[in-house]
Motif scaffolding. Structure first.
Motif, PDB file in Angstrom:
ATOM      1  N   PRO A  30      -7.990  -7.593   2.359  1.00  0.00           N
ATOM      2  CA  PRO A  30      -7.828  -7.721   3.806  1.00  0.00           C
ATOM      3  C   PRO A  30      -7.123  -6.527   4.442  1.00  0.00           C
ATOM      4  N   SER A  31      -6.318  -5.790   3.677  1.00  0.00           N
ATOM      5  CA  SER A  31      -5.599  -4.667   4.279  1.00  0.00           C
ATOM      6  C   SER A  31      -5.854  -3.402   3.473  1.00  0.00           C
ATOM      7  N   ILE A  32      -5.474  -2.283   4.072  1.00  0.00           N
ATOM      8  CA  ILE A  32      -5.646  -1.001   3.400  1.00  0.00           C
ATOM      9  C   ILE A  32      -4.742  -0.891   2.183  1.00  0.00           C
ATOM     10  N   ASP A  34      -3.931  -3.391   0.149  1.00  0.00           N
ATOM     11  CA  ASP A  34      -4.585  -4.116  -0.940  1.00  0.00           C
ATOM     12  C   ASP A  34      -5.657  -3.258  -1.595  1.00  0.00           C
ATOM     13  N   MET A  84       1.142   5.484   5.210  1.00  0.00           N
ATOM     14  CA  MET A  84       1.668   4.204   5.688  1.00  0.00           C
ATOM     15  C   MET A  84       3.069   4.377   6.280  1.00  0.00           C
TER      16      MET A  84
END
Length: 90
Positions: A30-32, A34, A84
């Protein structure tokens, strides 16, 4: 079958299952973060599989490939962490 052959087959199956799980997480993540973690896991599995193959066949022909994969894993992890960190600061 010798013990070494059975161990190689079991290790190959486990590496394959781990790689399939990592690819699944890369696709479904679902996220970058992950996806980045799954890519690191996939690289680690490839490194371990190459190391196991070198140990089983008693050679060092693919040592350069192993080192390049390790370099990509480190550089990729650092670049994603920096990306990030900049994104969190903004």
């Amino acid at each position: 079958m010798t013990f070494l052959t059975v161990a190689a087959i079991i290790a190959g199956v486990m590496f394959g299952i781990g790689a399939l799980c990592a690819v699944y997480r890369i696709i479904r993540g679902p996220s970058i973060l992950d996806r980045a973690l799954a890519a690191d896991v996939l690289l680690a599995i490839a490194i371990c599989a190459l190391g196991a193959e070198m140990a089983i066949n008693k050679h060092t022909d693919t040592l350069v490939v192993l080192l390049v994969l390790a370099m990509f894993a480190v550089v990729g992890s650092i670049s994603i962490a920096r990306f990030m960190a900049k994104q969190d600061a903004a």
